[in-house]
Motif scaffolding. Structure first.
Motif, PDB file in Angstrom:
ATOM      1  N   GLU A 103       0.717  -0.884 -10.742  1.00  0.00           N
ATOM      2  CA  GLU A 103       0.687   0.177  -9.752  1.00  0.00           C
ATOM      3  C   GLU A 103      -0.753   0.626  -9.492  1.00  0.00           C
ATOM      4  O   GLU A 103      -1.498   0.922 -10.423  1.00  0.00           O
ATOM      5  N   MET A 104      -1.138   0.639  -8.213  1.00  0.00           N
ATOM      6  CA  MET A 104      -2.503   0.986  -7.816  1.00  0.00           C
ATOM      7  C   MET A 104      -2.440   1.729  -6.486  1.00  0.00           C
ATOM      8  O   MET A 104      -1.767   1.281  -5.561  1.00  0.00           O
ATOM      9  N   ASP A 105      -3.137   2.808  -6.373  1.00  0.00           N
ATOM     10  CA  ASP A 105      -3.133   3.577  -5.133  1.00  0.00           C
ATOM     11  C   ASP A 105      -3.620   2.727  -3.961  1.00  0.00           C
ATOM     12  O   ASP A 105      -4.679   2.093  -4.022  1.00  0.00           O
ATOM     13  N   ASP A 106      -2.823   2.718  -2.874  1.00  0.00           N
ATOM     14  CA  ASP A 106      -3.220   2.142  -1.586  1.00  0.00           C
ATOM     15  C   ASP A 106      -3.722   0.699  -1.701  1.00  0.00           C
ATOM     16  O   ASP A 106      -4.624   0.278  -0.987  1.00  0.00           O
ATOM     17  N   VAL A 107      -3.125  -0.095  -2.587  1.00  0.00           N
ATOM     18  CA  VAL A 107      -3.543  -1.480  -2.753  1.00  0.00           C
ATOM     19  C   VAL A 107      -2.951  -2.340  -1.647  1.00  0.00           C
ATOM     20  O   VAL A 107      -1.802  -2.169  -1.259  1.00  0.00           O
ATOM     21  N   CYS A 108      -3.771  -3.232  -1.089  1.00  0.00           N
ATOM     22  CA  CYS A 108      -3.244  -4.150  -0.075  1.00  0.00           C
ATOM     23  C   CYS A 108      -3.934  -5.508  -0.126  1.00  0.00           C
ATOM     24  O   CYS A 108      -3.286  -6.527  -0.223  1.00  0.00           O
ATOM     25  N   GLY A 109      -5.268  -5.560  -0.016  1.00  0.00           N
ATOM     26  CA  GLY A 109      -5.958  -6.842   0.007  1.00  0.00           C
ATOM     27  C   GLY A 109      -5.748  -7.618  -1.277  1.00  0.00           C
ATOM     28  O   GLY A 109      -5.866  -7.059  -2.372  1.00  0.00           O
ATOM     29  N   VAL A 110      -5.467  -8.915  -1.173  1.00  0.00           N
ATOM     30  CA  VAL A 110      -5.285  -9.750  -2.351  1.00  0.00           C
ATOM     31  C   VAL A 110      -5.683 -11.178  -2.015  1.00  0.00           C
ATOM     32  O   VAL A 110      -5.389 -11.681  -0.929  1.00  0.00           O
ATOM     33  N   ALA A 111      -6.390 -11.814  -2.935  1.00  0.00           N
ATOM     34  CA  ALA A 111      -6.771 -13.218  -2.797  1.00  0.00           C
ATOM     35  C   ALA A 111      -6.778 -13.852  -4.175  1.00  0.00           C
ATOM     36  O   ALA A 111      -6.971 -13.172  -5.192  1.00  0.00           O
ATOM     37  N   ALA A 112      -6.571 -15.157  -4.197  1.00  0.00           N
ATOM     38  CA  ALA A 112      -6.512 -15.870  -5.466  1.00  0.00           C
ATOM     39  C   ALA A 112      -7.898 -16.137  -6.016  1.00  0.00           C
ATOM     40  O   ALA A 112      -8.849 -16.387  -5.267  1.00  0.00           O
ATOM     41  N   GLU A 113      -8.010 -16.065  -7.340  1.00  0.00           N
ATOM     42  CA  GLU A 113      -9.157 -16.672  -8.004  1.00  0.00           C
ATOM     43  C   GLU A 113      -8.922 -18.179  -7.966  1.00  0.00           C
ATOM     44  O   GLU A 113      -7.921 -18.660  -8.483  1.00  0.00           O
ATOM     45  N   PRO A 128       0.814  -1.219   0.000  1.00  0.00           N
ATOM     46  CA  PRO A 128       0.000   0.000   0.000  1.00  0.00           C
ATOM     47  C   PRO A 128       0.848   1.269   0.000  1.00  0.00           C
ATOM     48  O   PRO A 128       0.474   2.261  -0.625  1.00  0.00           O
ATOM     49  N   ARG A 129       1.978   1.249   0.690  1.00  0.00           N
ATOM     50  CA  ARG A 129       2.851   2.427   0.686  1.00  0.00           C
ATOM     51  C   ARG A 129       3.488   2.633  -0.690  1.00  0.00           C
ATOM     52  O   ARG A 129       3.670   3.756  -1.134  1.00  0.00           O
ATOM     53  N   GLY A 130       3.825   1.527  -1.335  1.00  0.00           N
ATOM     54  CA  GLY A 130       4.436   1.612  -2.651  1.00  0.00           C
ATOM     55  C   GLY A 130       3.449   1.710  -3.789  1.00  0.00           C
ATOM     56  O   GLY A 130       3.846   1.853  -4.954  1.00  0.00           O
ATOM     57  N   LYS A 131       2.149   1.553  -3.489  1.00  0.00           N
ATOM     58  CA  LYS A 131       1.078   1.680  -4.483  1.00  0.00           C
ATOM     59  C   LYS A 131       1.277   0.699  -5.635  1.00  0.00           C
ATOM     60  O   LYS A 131       1.109   1.057  -6.802  1.00  0.00           O
ATOM     61  N   ARG A 132       1.591  -0.567  -5.307  1.00  0.00           N
ATOM     62  CA  ARG A 132       1.822  -1.533  -6.389  1.00  0.00           C
ATOM     63  C   ARG A 132       1.651  -2.963  -5.894  1.00  0.00           C
ATOM     64  O   ARG A 132       1.705  -3.247  -4.697  1.00  0.00           O
ATOM     65  N   MET A 133       1.434  -3.852  -6.878  1.00  0.00           N
ATOM     66  CA  MET A 133       1.432  -5.286  -6.652  1.00  0.00           C
ATOM     67  C   MET A 133       2.485  -5.900  -7.562  1.00  0.00           C
ATOM     68  O   MET A 133       2.592  -5.548  -8.744  1.00  0.00           O
ATOM     69  N   LEU A 134       3.260  -6.833  -7.019  1.00  0.00           N
ATOM     70  CA  LEU A 134       4.248  -7.560  -7.800  1.00  0.00           C
ATOM     71  C   LEU A 134       3.851  -9.028  -7.863  1.00  0.00           C
ATOM     72  O   LEU A 134       3.265  -9.570  -6.921  1.00  0.00           O
ATOM     73  N   VAL A 135       4.185  -9.679  -8.977  1.00  0.00           N
ATOM     74  CA  VAL A 135       3.827 -11.086  -9.193  1.00  0.00           C
ATOM     75  C   VAL A 135       5.075 -11.858  -9.625  1.00  0.00           C
ATOM     76  O   VAL A 135       5.842 -11.384 -10.462  1.00  0.00           O
ATOM     77  N   TRP A 136       5.254 -13.045  -9.026  1.00  0.00           N
ATOM     78  CA  TRP A 136       6.355 -13.941  -9.384  1.00  0.00           C
ATOM     79  C   TRP A 136       5.813 -15.291  -9.853  1.00  0.00           C
ATOM     80  O   TRP A 136       4.771 -15.759  -9.377  1.00  0.00           O
TER      81      TRP A 136
END
Length: 364
Positions: free
Chosen positions: A313-323, A293-301
Motif C-alpha cells: 500500500e502506497m499513497d497515490d501510486v500509479c507509475g510502474v516499470a520492470a527492472e 492510485p485511488r486504492g493506494k496500492r500495488m498488487l503482484v501476481w
C-alpha cells in the motif's frame, strides 16, 4: 505463500529516503522516464535505478505515457491530447513535436513497429468518439500517413505483440466527444474490448469483450507476459459496491476463448476502489504488477501459476516499470516519491519532492 507489506511499513518507507541495497543497483545504467507536474509546469524526467535524475524535458501540457524504439522515445499528452513529443531517450533532447490531426486527439499511449519505422498512436475522433490508431512515419519526420480503426470507443493503451505482426489495443468503451471531452456519455451501454489488429493492413484479427453483465469494465491498460498472453488492468464505471473482477488476461490473437480473470483477495479487491491505473510485467516476464492510485496500492501476481503473490500500500501510486534483468519493479507516486518493489519489500529511492509523478513510467 502470499507476501504483503503493511500500510504502516509501506508508507513509512515511502516517507523516508533509504538507499537501495547492492552495488549492482547503484551502478545500473538503466533509465526510467516518467511524466511529472509541479509548480514549474509539466515535463518528463529520466532517473536511474538509484533514483538519480539524469535529465528533464519540458512538455507543453500534462503528459501521460510513452512509446520507444531503438532510436527515440515519444511522450504523449493526456487525453484529449493535442501533442506528442519525440525525444532522445539517452539525453532528453527534443527531436520533434507532433500536433494532433484535425478532429483527432491523442489518447495517451502508442507503440512502435519492431523496426522502429512506424509509430501507432491511440487517438479518438472528436466528432464521433470512435477510436483510431494514427500511423506516423518515423523515417519522414513523423509525418502522419494514415490511420486504422480500433473497432471501439475510447482506445487507450496499444502494444505490439511478440510476433511483431499484431497490435493489441485496449478499447475503453466510453463515449466522449470533443465539445465535452471529459464527460462520459454512455455508461449504461459501454462496449469495451481488446482488439487485435494486423500491423501491415489494420485488419481486425480478433476482438474480445467482457460478458454483457460486465460491460462497464473499461479495458484500459495492457502488458504482455513471457508466454505472449495479454494481461489487462481495468476500471469499473459501475457502483463502487459491485463485486467485479478488475484484472484479467487473454491468450493472444490465436486464442478463441474469452477473458480469464485473475483472483484477487477480497480485502485487496475492495481496496482497489474499482480502479487500476497501470500494469507492467517483470523483466523475466513472470510477475505482473498492477497499481491503483485511488486504492493506494500495488498488487503482484505470479503469471506462471496465475496466483496472487503480494500487496503493498502506497499513497497515490500509479507509475510502474520492470527492472529489466529481474523480478522487481520501480514505482512512482503523485507525491514525488520513487520506490522499488522486490520480493515483497518496498524501498524508497533518494530522489523525492521536486517532481510530482504522473500516471505512467517506462524503462528506456
Amino acid at each position: 505463500m502470499r507476501l504483503a507489506v503493511s500500510r504502516r511499513t509501506a508508507l513509512g518507507l515511502l516517507a523516508t529516503s533509504v538507499l537501495l541495497p547492492g552495488k549492482a543497483r547503484a551502478e545500473s545504467r538503466q533509465l526510467y522516464v516518467n511524466a511529472f507536474g509541479g509548480k514549474a509546469g509539466f515535463g518528463v524526467a529520466a532517473f536511474d535505478a538509484a533514483g538519480r535524475i539524469h535529465y528533464s524535458l519540458p512538455l507543453p501540457g500534462r503528459g501521460h505515457s510513452f512509446a520507444r524504439s531503438r532510436n527515440a522515445a515519444v511522450a504523449f499528452s493526456r487525453r484529449p491530447g493535442a501533442y506528442a513529443v519525440v525525444f532522445d531517450a539517452k539525453d532528453g533532447r527534443e527531436l520533434r513535436r507532433i500536433a494532433a490531426a484535425e478532429d483527432r486527439s491523442f489518447c495517451g499511449h502508442g507503440a512502435f513497429t519492431s523496426d522502429g519505422r512506424l509509430l501507432f498512436a491511440t487517438e479518438a475522433i472528436g466528432s464521433t468518439g470512435e477510436g483510431v490508431l494514427g500511423i506516423y512515419d518515423g523515417t519522414d519526420g513523423y509525418r502522419r500517413i494514415g490511420e486504422y480503426p480500433t473497432h471501439g470507443l475510447d482506445p487507450h493503451e496499444v502494444r505490439l505483440m511478440p510476433d511483431g505482426r499484431t497490435l493489441a489495443v485496449a478499447n475503453g468503451g466510453i463515449l466522449m466527444l470533443a465539445g465535452m471531452p471529459r464527460l462520459k456519455l454512455n455508461i449504461p451501454d459501454m462496449a469495451p474490448s481488446l482488439a487485435y489488429l494486423d500491423v501491415a493492413t489494420g485488419r481486425l484479427i480478433r476482438q474480445v469483450r467482457p460478458a454483457h453483465e460486465l460491460r462497464q469494465l473499461s479495458i484500459r491498460h495492457i502488458t504482455i507476459d513471457r508466454r505472449g498472453r495479454v494481461a489487462i488492468a481495468m476500471q469499473y464505471e459501475g457502483p463502487e459496491t459491485d463485486d467485479v473482477p478488475l484484472v484479467s488476461w487473454h491468450g493472444g490473437p490465436d486464442d478463441p476463448a474469452g477473458l480469464r480473470f485473475l483472483a484477487i483477495p477480497p480485502e485487496q479487491r475492495r481496496g482497489l476502489r474499482q480502479y487500476c491505473g497501470s500494469a507492467a510485467m517483470s523483466g523475466d516476464g513472470r510477475l505482473l504488477a498492477v497499481t491503483s492510485p485511488r486504492g493506494k496500492r500495488m498488487l503482484v501476481w505470479d503469471m506462471e501459476a496465475e496466483r496472487h503473490l503480494a500487496a503493498a500500500e502506497m499513497d497515490d501510486v500509479c507509475g510502474v516499470a520492470a527492472e529489466p534483468d529481474g523480478a522487481g519493479f520501480i514505482v512512482s507516486n503523485g507525491l514525488g516519491r520513487i520506490a522499488a518493489w522486490q520480493a515483497g519489500r518496498v524501498t524508497t529511492l533518494p530522489e523525492a519532492g521536486s517532481h510530482l509523478w504522473d500516471n505512467h513510467m517506462m524503462a528506456v
